[in-house]
Motif scaffolding. Structure first.
Motif, PDB file in Angstrom:
ATOM      1  N   LEU A 165      28.024  11.235 -56.889  1.00 33.76           N
ATOM      2  CA  LEU A 165      28.055  12.143 -55.744  1.00 33.76           C
ATOM      3  C   LEU A 165      27.046  11.752 -54.665  1.00 33.76           C
ATOM      4  O   LEU A 165      27.378  11.713 -53.472  1.00 33.76           O
ATOM      5  CB  LEU A 165      27.803  13.577 -56.219  1.00 33.76           C
ATOM      6  N   VAL A 166      25.816  11.465 -55.058  1.00 31.10           N
ATOM      7  CA  VAL A 166      24.798  11.087 -54.068  1.00 31.10           C
ATOM      8  C   VAL A 166      25.101   9.730 -53.437  1.00 31.10           C
ATOM      9  O   VAL A 166      25.011   9.589 -52.205  1.00 31.10           O
ATOM     10  CB  VAL A 166      23.386  11.121 -54.691  1.00 31.10           C
ATOM     11  N   PRO A 167      25.486   8.686 -54.219  1.00 29.16           N
ATOM     12  CA  PRO A 167      25.890   7.427 -53.577  1.00 29.16           C
ATOM     13  C   PRO A 167      27.050   7.592 -52.610  1.00 29.16           C
ATOM     14  O   PRO A 167      27.091   6.927 -51.563  1.00 29.16           O
ATOM     15  CB  PRO A 167      26.289   6.539 -54.764  1.00 29.16           C
ATOM     16  N   LEU A 168      28.006   8.467 -52.909  1.00 31.40           N
ATOM     17  CA  LEU A 168      29.119   8.720 -51.992  1.00 31.40           C
ATOM     18  C   LEU A 168      28.605   9.253 -50.658  1.00 31.40           C
ATOM     19  O   LEU A 168      29.060   8.828 -49.592  1.00 31.40           O
ATOM     20  CB  LEU A 168      30.097   9.726 -52.607  1.00 31.40           C
ATOM     21  N   CYS A 169      27.642  10.168 -50.725  1.00 29.79           N
ATOM     22  CA  CYS A 169      27.042  10.702 -49.494  1.00 29.79           C
ATOM     23  C   CYS A 169      26.273   9.612 -48.748  1.00 29.79           C
ATOM     24  O   CYS A 169      26.342   9.525 -47.515  1.00 29.79           O
ATOM     25  CB  CYS A 169      26.120  11.867 -49.825  1.00 29.79           C
ATOM     26  N   THR A 170      25.555   8.787 -49.506  1.00 27.56           N
ATOM     27  CA  THR A 170      24.766   7.713 -48.892  1.00 27.56           C
ATOM     28  C   THR A 170      25.652   6.758 -48.108  1.00 27.56           C
ATOM     29  O   THR A 170      25.392   6.459 -46.927  1.00 27.56           O
ATOM     30  CB  THR A 170      24.008   6.927 -49.980  1.00 27.56           C
ATOM     31  N   TYR A 171      26.713   6.270 -48.742  1.00 29.91           N
ATOM     32  CA  TYR A 171      27.595   5.311 -48.071  1.00 29.91           C
ATOM     33  C   TYR A 171      28.337   5.951 -46.909  1.00 29.91           C
ATOM     34  O   TYR A 171      28.611   5.281 -45.902  1.00 29.91           O
ATOM     35  CB  TYR A 171      28.580   4.724 -49.086  1.00 29.91           C
ATOM     36  N   SER A 172      28.658   7.226 -47.020  1.00 28.39           N
ATOM     37  CA  SER A 172      29.328   7.924 -45.917  1.00 28.39           C
ATOM     38  C   SER A 172      28.405   8.004 -44.705  1.00 28.39           C
ATOM     39  O   SER A 172      28.841   7.780 -43.560  1.00 28.39           O
ATOM     40  CB  SER A 172      29.738   9.332 -46.358  1.00 28.39           C
ATOM     41  N   ILE A 173      27.133   8.311 -44.930  1.00 22.66           N
ATOM     42  CA  ILE A 173      26.163   8.408 -43.830  1.00 22.66           C
ATOM     43  C   ILE A 173      25.989   7.062 -43.139  1.00 22.66           C
ATOM     44  O   ILE A 173      26.026   6.963 -41.904  1.00 22.66           O
ATOM     45  CB  ILE A 173      24.811   8.930 -44.356  1.00 22.66           C
TER      46      ILE A 173
END
Length: 359
Positions: free
Chosen positions: A47-55
């Protein structure tokens, strides 16, 4: 203001609200799945890596999609934001500072340092265009990564100590501790990144880029992208607006790096983390999602990050299917026949067609 301009503004506002709503709905769905135990621990860890790459993809899309400049150095800006924030957190870990306040300050520091490097690199680099710009920004990313790999920083009662040879050159006292240990990076960073923080940062990044591209400065940036000579002939300051877009893009990438750093207990500047492959992967998110389409960048980042993990059980065929999906997404987004099909089969056109048939 003309009716055409009002119609365009309403359409843009509606599209922006749909993007915000999409992020919020996904967050709510994920929270329900986690609360009911329907989501595996593997997916929760993504979940956190998904947010990171989206940002980071949002930041790069501002540079590639709206400024029209190909940058391969955003992994470097992400690296700068990650290490500067983790360095602050480790230095203040044993202080009496509130952990939440410490994380907020670390986020501001990581974003500001990445923005500073974006501004510093942008001054000479943005004079170049096309492939030359891509090569120079790629070199910047590699330089940053390799500098961190030879950097040793320690802390004792006498303050901070720096060296580029080895840890013994720091000459610390017996009570000193290592903060950056060369190729071993930074270890022991508190894991404060959460899915909620990641979603908030995505919404903040979207708010920043939407307000920029819909402002007078955003129109100037797009004018430079469309025709540099024409933009300069009407008095647009080319250097100013290119630096503005590039700096904001780097700052957003730095914020993604802060989220990335505080999701890991050990932060290492390896090629797999902040190297050429990372820059290319983020660029793939932008291209597949649609250049200038921030919503598409988020969707592409989520799908392409989750796909290898979802297909992990297929072993030898996993990457083959991943490659096929990449090709299919590219054709669906950019092939003329696919674009025509999407336009004729959109919900709006289908509804209008049914209404006409009823009449």
């Amino acid at each position: 203001m003309s009716k055409m301009n009002l119609k365009t503004m309403k359409k843009t506002t509606k599209s922006n609200l749909i993007t915000y709503a999409m992020v919020i709905v996904i967050f709510a769905v994920v929270q329900i799945l986690v609360a009911t135990g329907s989501m595996s621990s593997l997916m929760q860890g993504l979940l956190v890596p998904l947010c990171t790459y989206s940002i980071v993809a949002i930041g790069l899309n501002l540079c590639v999609g709206y400024l029209g400049e190909l940058s391969l150095g955003h992994a470097g800006f992400m690296c700068v934001g990650a290490f500067s924030s983790a360095f602050f957190t480790r230095c203040m870990e044993n202080s009496s500072m509130n952990p939440t306040l410490r994380f907020i300050i670390a986020l501001l520091i990581g974003t500001a340092v990445a923005a500073f490097f974006g501004f510093l690199i942008g001054i000479p680099v943005l004079r170049l265009r096309g492939d030359y710009l891509a090569i120079v920004t790629l070199a910047f990313g590699e330089i940053i990564k390799n500098v961190i790999n030879v950097l040793y920083v320690g802390k004792d009662e006498n303050g901070l100590h720096f060296a580029i040879n080895d840890s013994k050159s720091l000459n610390m006292s017996g009570t000193g501790e290592m903060i950056i240990d060369g190729a071993k990076g930074i270890t022991g960073t508190p894991r404060q990144s959460t899915f909620l923080i990641g979603v908030i940062l995505i919404l903040v990044a979207l708010f920043v880029v939407f307000n920029l591209v819909n402002s007078r400065s955003g129109r100037a940036i797009m004018a430079i992208r469309d025709n540099r000579i024409a933009a300069e002939s009407v008095g647009i300051n080319i250097t100013k607006f290119k630096l503005m877009a590039f700096t904001i893009s780097a700052a957003i990438a730095g914020a993604g790096g802060v989220l990335y750093a505080h999701n890991l207990s050990s932060l290492i500047a390896q090629p797999a983390n902040f190297g050429y492959n990372m820059s290319i992967m983020i660029l793939v998110f932008v291209v597949l999602g649609g250049m200038g389409n921030f919503r598409g960048s988020i969707i592409a980042a989520v799908v392409l990050t989750m796909l290898p993990e979802v297909l992990r059980g297929l072993r030898d065929y996993r990457m083959l299917i991943y490659a096929v999906v990449l090709i299919a997404m590219m054709l669906f987004n950019w092939a003329p026949a696919a674009i025509t099909w999407r336009q004729t089969h959109s919900l709006k056109n289908l509804f209008a067609k049914k209404t006409k048939e009823v009449q």
